[in-house]
Design a protein around this motif. Sequence first.
Motif, short mmCIF file in Angstrom:
data_model
loop_
_atom_site.label_atom_id
_atom_site.label_comp_id
_atom_site.label_asym_id
_atom_site.label_seq_id
_atom_site.Cartn_x
_atom_site.Cartn_y
_atom_site.Cartn_z
N PHE A 221 0.80 -1.23 0.00
CA PHE A 221 0.00 0.00 0.00
C PHE A 221 0.84 1.28 0.00
N ALA A 222 2.16 1.19 -0.15
CA ALA A 222 2.98 2.41 -0.15
C ALA A 222 2.62 3.31 -1.32
N CYS A 223 2.53 2.76 -2.52
CA CYS A 223 2.25 3.57 -3.71
C CYS A 223 0.87 4.21 -3.61
N PHE A 224 -0.09 3.48 -3.07
CA PHE A 224 -1.45 4.00 -2.90
C PHE A 224 -1.46 5.20 -1.97
N SER B 152 7.10 4.82 -7.53
CA SER B 152 8.36 4.06 -7.60
C SER B 152 9.33 4.48 -6.50
N ASN B 153 9.32 5.75 -6.19
CA ASN B 153 10.25 6.27 -5.18
C ASN B 153 9.97 5.71 -3.78
N VAL B 154 8.70 5.35 -3.51
CA VAL B 154 8.37 4.83 -2.17
C VAL B 154 8.18 3.32 -2.16
N CYS B 155 8.35 2.67 -3.29
CA CYS B 155 8.20 1.21 -3.32
C CYS B 155 9.38 0.58 -2.59
#
Length: 375
Positions: free
Chosen positions: A17-20, A54-57
């Motif tokens: 759920f990081a990207c969300f 992408s940066n927080v994945c």
Amino acid sequence: MNPAIENIGLEKCTSCFACFNRCNLKAIKMSLNKRGFYYPIVDKDKCIECNLCSNVCPVIRNTNKNRKKDDLKVYAAYTLNEHLRMLSSSGGLSSEIAQYILDRNGLVFGATFNKDFLVDHIEIRDKEDLQKIIGSKYIQSNIHLTYNRIKRIIDEENKNVLFIGLPCQVAAVKKIVNSEKLITIDLICHGVPSINVFKKYLMEKSKGKKIVSYNFRDKKLGWTKGRVKLVTEDGLEYTSIKTEDPFFNGFICDLYLNTSCYDCKFSSVPRTGDITIGDFWKAPEEIVDEKGISLVISNNEIGDTILENLKVNNKIYLKESSLDNAIKGNPRIVNGNLRIRKHREDFFSDLDINDFNYLFKKYIKPLKRNVYDED
């Protein structure tokens, strides 16, 4: 497709759920796929390809400054609150740490069953509500916008926040929230089984009646003989020793885990949380009893401070152990590799057209835990 997924491949997505949470344009939503796992879906009309997702994945970029293997502090532990210990799945350490944070005007986020007996992450501000997040839940939790909520609390209220979750979820929240006020517990995770499988199993065991309680790890018969217990509104009760329960067996034998769980990048050292907690199945014999023993790993100075405070104030029993002893009963501390079962695809093909009893007899019952060459 989600730009982050394009980079890593769908089979590596942990549904964290990081990207969300990071997408400011609300171009990403999390939906259950046909097999019962949460995955991100992108609205192409809203996506501007900014690559924030992408940066927080954490699969793409996962920095971890926690202790390395030789420096870990490993303990066998349990709460000295007998009532709390019996409510918990193992030794009650997560609950004691949660109370520690609440006593200092902090907040806690953990997993609870919702009205449909699926799992959500919720916010806890009062110790009376802690019982909602006590106990193991062996399916994926819906994180919702929890990470954004934690960031807002820290920014606006200046409070400490404890997040309890799976290693991939802990890695994810750290990508969204960069603050010393965020405290994390990662749970030793075998992998997450399909929600669709769990829903089908619940429907059949409840005979379609309204469920009022479900427990993966009821301790009436003891910690090592924990049983599954389901109760419906009209008093129907289903119980089974967990090793004989069909859903639990399929889960622990790796038949219907999320694809990324078979090669988990977060079941490793350094661990993702400040503290790692699980069951200490190979605990020192002199302290083993049927009330439950927690395996606790302190991964940094934050963990050291919390555990020492709880010990000094007579909240917990803490006995030093070793990583070698811990790994004997919990290999997923350091090794995220599992072999995909031979008939996994056939199982999912049959899931929608056959009852759970049929699926159990055909696919689950023949399996042996961690014996992969005979299936």
